[in-house]
Write a protein that holds these residues in place. Sequence first.
Motif, PDB file in Angstrom:
ATOM      1  N   ASP A 228       0.859  -1.191   0.000  1.00  0.00           N
ATOM      2  CA  ASP A 228       0.000   0.000   0.000  1.00  0.00           C
ATOM      3  C   ASP A 228       0.899   1.247   0.000  1.00  0.00           C
ATOM      4  O   ASP A 228       1.593   1.507   0.980  1.00  0.00           O
ATOM      5  CB  ASP A 228      -0.890  -0.042   1.249  1.00  0.00           C
ATOM      6  CG  ASP A 228      -1.818   1.158   1.314  1.00  0.00           C
ATOM      7  OD1 ASP A 228      -1.590   2.130   0.553  1.00  0.00           O
ATOM      8  OD2 ASP A 228      -2.763   1.130   2.119  1.00  0.00           O
ATOM      9  N   ARG A 239      -4.335  -0.732   3.434  1.00  0.00           N
ATOM     10  CA  ARG A 239      -5.368  -1.334   2.593  1.00  0.00           C
ATOM     11  C   ARG A 239      -4.958  -2.755   2.206  1.00  0.00           C
ATOM     12  O   ARG A 239      -3.846  -2.983   1.715  1.00  0.00           O
ATOM     13  CB  ARG A 239      -5.554  -0.474   1.329  1.00  0.00           C
ATOM     14  CG  ARG A 239      -6.786  -0.827   0.480  1.00  0.00           C
ATOM     15  CD  ARG A 239      -6.870   0.116  -0.727  1.00  0.00           C
ATOM     16  NE  ARG A 239      -5.577   0.236  -1.402  1.00  0.00           N
ATOM     17  CZ  ARG A 239      -5.146  -0.609  -2.335  1.00  0.00           C
ATOM     18  NH1 ARG A 239      -5.898  -1.602  -2.735  1.00  0.00           N
ATOM     19  NH2 ARG A 239      -3.945  -0.440  -2.875  1.00  0.00           N
ATOM     20  N   ASN A 243      -3.978  -5.486  -2.562  1.00  0.00           N
ATOM     21  CA  ASN A 243      -2.580  -5.314  -2.163  1.00  0.00           C
ATOM     22  C   ASN A 243      -1.818  -6.606  -2.500  1.00  0.00           C
ATOM     23  O   ASN A 243      -2.150  -7.669  -1.976  1.00  0.00           O
ATOM     24  CB  ASN A 243      -2.551  -5.029  -0.656  1.00  0.00           C
ATOM     25  CG  ASN A 243      -1.173  -4.675  -0.146  1.00  0.00           C
ATOM     26  OD1 ASN A 243      -0.172  -5.080  -0.730  1.00  0.00           O
ATOM     27  ND2 ASN A 243      -1.132  -3.933   0.944  1.00  0.00           N
ATOM     28  N   ARG A 267      -4.799  -3.664   8.774  1.00  0.00           N
ATOM     29  CA  ARG A 267      -5.874  -2.652   8.693  1.00  0.00           C
ATOM     30  C   ARG A 267      -5.827  -1.697   9.879  1.00  0.00           C
ATOM     31  O   ARG A 267      -6.142  -0.520   9.747  1.00  0.00           O
ATOM     32  CB  ARG A 267      -7.240  -3.352   8.657  1.00  0.00           C
ATOM     33  CG  ARG A 267      -7.553  -4.026   7.339  1.00  0.00           C
ATOM     34  CD  ARG A 267      -9.052  -4.316   7.218  1.00  0.00           C
ATOM     35  NE  ARG A 267      -9.355  -5.000   5.971  1.00  0.00           N
ATOM     36  CZ  ARG A 267      -9.501  -6.324   5.843  1.00  0.00           C
ATOM     37  NH1 ARG A 267      -9.400  -7.104   6.912  1.00  0.00           N
ATOM     38  NH2 ARG A 267      -9.758  -6.856   4.669  1.00  0.00           N
TER      39      ARG A 267
END
Length: 358
Positions: A228, A239, A243, A267
């Motif tokens: 990311d 994200r 990815n 996250r």
Amino acid sequence: MDKRKRILTGDRPTGKMHLGHYVGSLKNRVRLQDEYECFFLVADLHMLTTRPQKEHIHALRENVREMLLDYLAVGIDPSRSTIYLQSAIHAVYEMNLFFEMLVTLPRVARLPSIKDMARAARLDEEAIPFGLVGYPILQAADILTPRAHLVPVGKDNLAHVEVTREIVRRFNSYYGEVFPIPDALIGEVPVLVGSDGQAKMSKSLDNAIFLSDDAQTVKKKVRGMFTDPNRIRADIPGRVEGNPVFVYHDAFNPDEAEVADLKSRYREGTVGDVEVKEKLSRALNDFLDPIRERRAQFEADSGYVEKVLYEGTQRVQVVADETLKEMKKAMGLTGVWNRISRKARDRMRRDERKESGS
Ligand code: ATP
Ligand code: MG
């Protein structure tokens, strides 16, 4: 007689095979070897569509070998499946020509895949060879050589199988039911992203992890992988969707709990890229280790790869001649030639009699 339905698919011998080939097509092939009668081709004629020069033909010897080693290493089993060299099947050239009459030029010329291949080969529109536009038609000749029912391919190839389906419909409507309409079978990961985040892992884009890469190389490639781009520190929430590191974790890490944990911490911004990548390297190397081991065994077995390809090709020559014969018969070409020969022979006999009588 083998009553199973048939599979046909193959690859251009342009180098070693990568993880994209595996999830896109190889995995399905290995899985379906018992359920289907399988034919896998080394598509060297397809290679010529963008690489006709002598140096590429010369490189075939090595590239075909590398490809076969990859096939065998992932578990394609020549005692159950037939592997063959496309250019050694004479019937394919003839079938290709007949099928060319059943497709319009705009239908194939507007396919994005043809333009993609031209771009990858650094050809601009004006320099696209006639044969490259014919790529999907030649593929139809391959698929229909053993009258295949199923074609395991990556998503980039779906449009080509659709062309084959159209050709079959037209052929059968003109000449009678000679071919089944084949279905494409897309892999678990329809298109594997490249390690650089580009849409497709590809040899020509220099973003591939090869099945034959050693453990150190895999580690190095994973360390350099695109993640990311907004996540410049480990404590920034990242994200996961799309990815590459997580796409690869999903595809190759069998430890689902570990992957779920990494994703949720990613996250939240509570795991660093280093850990995610180290775990990915380990998963990939665990996956590749047995493949590497088998590859080394086959590599050491002098002449084995060549024998596999030779025997498979001989088998397909018989199958292909049979298909071509039935095609020409259905088309009526055999009848035309038979009548001409019969009348000609009659006339020649009469001439002979006349000569000997006078
Ligand atoms: P590359 O693009 O890496 O040079 P290729 O496209 O030349 O490989 P092909 O012979 O065209 O290789 O494709 C062989 C098979 O592998 C096809 O079924 C294709 O759809 C599939 N394939 C190739 N790359 C990928 C990928 N990144 N993800 C899924 N399937 C793929
Ligand atoms: Mg391709």
